[in-house]
Design an enzyme around this catalytic site. Structure first.
Site, short mmCIF file in Angstrom:
data_model
loop_
_atom_site.label_atom_id
_atom_site.label_comp_id
_atom_site.label_asym_id
_atom_site.label_seq_id
_atom_site.Cartn_x
_atom_site.Cartn_y
_atom_site.Cartn_z
N ARG A 1 49.95 17.16 43.91
CA ARG A 1 49.72 18.13 42.83
C ARG A 1 48.53 17.69 41.96
O ARG A 1 47.88 18.49 41.31
CB ARG A 1 50.98 18.31 41.97
N TYR B 1 39.67 43.48 36.91
CA TYR B 1 40.68 43.44 37.97
C TYR B 1 42.08 43.70 37.38
O TYR B 1 42.44 43.11 36.36
CB TYR B 1 40.62 42.07 38.66
N ASP C 1 34.22 36.49 36.68
CA ASP C 1 34.87 36.69 37.98
C ASP C 1 33.83 37.35 38.88
O ASP C 1 33.46 38.50 38.67
CB ASP C 1 36.10 37.59 37.78
N LYS D 1 39.48 36.74 49.17
CA LYS D 1 38.53 37.80 49.53
C LYS D 1 37.38 37.22 50.37
O LYS D 1 37.64 36.71 51.44
CB LYS D 1 38.06 38.51 48.26
#
Ligand SMILES: *Cc1c(COP(=O)(O)O)cnc(C)c1O
Length: 410
Positions: free
Chosen positions: A70, A123, A196, A221
């Site tokens: 992690r 978005y 973004d 994407k």
């Protein structure tokens, strides 16, 4: 040390041997293996040399080794460093999704009582994160109309901490002036600027080079590009921002998995080839749609008729594979089109090698993400159709759209 652990000096029982056998894998011959492709390190933890090493690696800003996955994993780091190199960044951090990357950024740089400014449209998942989670935690938010620098400037207050932009914007393809946005941020030192740039990919646009502080991509994407992974990335220009983000990620635990990082790293190698082809195909499809008598309007920054064409040309290497369009008449005509394409698939998501079509008002920007009046004000009309143009032969895509448009009755 691993060698000693495998051979403690007495004969181990078979149960113990089986549990410890993983320690032997790197010990064949006198050298560790040197694979050309980075291995998938699925180990959740790492053996420590001594207590002092454990203490050093537990410092969240330590880069000297691995403690627990992690807090850092070699496969994930290889993919992150590759993207940092593409962005011209100080570093990059990989997340389990684009939304995880965005919420980590917002919670790192704004606290209760601070203010954020966001463009519209943005978005749909960002609307949801902000309105349904962050506002509840005490963050103040202003959505400006569109993405003009004038509107951003007017919205800045003494407690503003984040200026958030998206370019090209989903799904209207409006373009943010990245250089001006960065300059506006620099004029207010308390501010962090964040973009973004998922629709552009780091190959077509590198916001950090214009002075923006942070750039985010949904790796799901274009960077992933094959519709087979979920992920997000934040790249940062300053070490301090990187350390703050790393600490939040370690505490929240929203990292990318080693397997996803492995396929992401493999995919980045063909990003440039894919983006060139996506852009080339999208321009052909946009030109076809623009000339079609049943099409009302096409939103593609590569068309000279697009209001932000010159700006896109100035700051992007090419115009990417995303476009939206509206048919003449009612929404029913759009439904006929998207339900009759044969080569293109009706699906949300974008940026993969295969062409996808979707209806934003009922999916990515639906009521459970964005209130209807906000969606309409942002220019996301009910008749808008979004197309992610893949890397197929453009002639097949055009033929497919043509036969589906033939079925639309105007
Ligand atoms: C998909 C997308 C996101 C969210 O990414 P996930 O990986 O789905 O969480 C954020 N921004 C844009 C522009 C997107 O297209």
């Amino acid at each position: 040390m691993a060698r000693e652990r495998c051979n403690p000096g007495w004969k181990l029982s078979v149960e113990t041997e089986m549990v410890r056998s993983n320690l032997k894998f790197a010990l064949r011959g006198n050298h560790p293996p040197r694979p050309l492709v980075p291995p998938i390190y699925n180990s959740s933890t790492y053996e420590l040399e001594d207590v002092r090493e454990g203490e050093e690696l537990s410092n969240t800003s330590s880069k000297n080794g691995y403690l627990y996955s992690r807090c850092g994993n070699p496969t994930v780091d290889v993919a992150a460093e590759t993207i940092a190199c593409l962005e011209g960044a100080e570093g990059s951090l990989l997340f389990s999704s684009g939304c995880a990357a965005i919420s980590t950024c917002m919670t790192t740089f704004a606290k209760c009582g601070d203010h954020m400014v966001l463009c519209q449209p943005v978005y749909g998942g960002v609307n949801a994160t902000v309105d349904k989670i962050l506002v509840k935690l005490g963050l103040e938010v202003t959505y400006i109309k569109g993405n003009s620098l004038e509107e951003y400037k007017k919205a800045i207050k003494p407690n503003t901490k984040i200026l958030y932009g998206e370019t090209p914007a989903n799904p209207t393809m409006s373009i943010l002036d990245v250089e001006g946005f960065a300059a506006l941020g620099k004029a207010h030192p308390q501010l962090v600027t964040m973009i973004d740039a998922t629709f552009a990919s780091p190959y077509l646009l590198q916001p950090l080079k214009y002075g923006v502080d942070l750039v985010m991509h949904s790796c799901t994407k274009y960077i992933g590009g094959h519709t087979d992974l979920l992920g997000g990335v934040i790249s940062f220009a300053s070490k301090e921002h990187g350390e703050a983000l790393t600490a939040t990620q370690i505490y929240l635990g929203n990292n990318m998995s080693p397997w996803d990082a492995f396929i992401l790293h493999r995919s980045v190698k063909t990003l440039a080839l894919r983006m060139d082809r996506h852009s080339e195909n999208a321009l052909k499809v946009a030109q076809f749609l623009q000339d079609h008598p049943k099409v009302e309007k096409v939103y593609y920054p590569g068309l000279p008729s697009h209001p932000d064409h010159e700006l896109a040309k100035k700051q992007m290497r090419n115009f990417s594979g995303m476009l939206s369009f509206e048919l003449k008449g009612s929404m029913e005509n759009g439904v006929t089109l998207v339900e009759n394409v044969k080569v293109i698939s009706l699906a949300v998501s974008l940026g993969g090698v295969e062409s996808l079509v979707c209806h934003p008002a009922s999916t990515t920007h639906c009521d459970s993400y964005v209130p209807a009046e906000m969606r309409k004000a942002a220019g996301v009309t009910d008749t808008m159709i979004r197309l992610s143009v893949g890397i197929e032969n453009a002639a097949d895509l055009i033929k497919d759209l043509e036969q589906a448009l033939d079925k639309v009755k105007i």
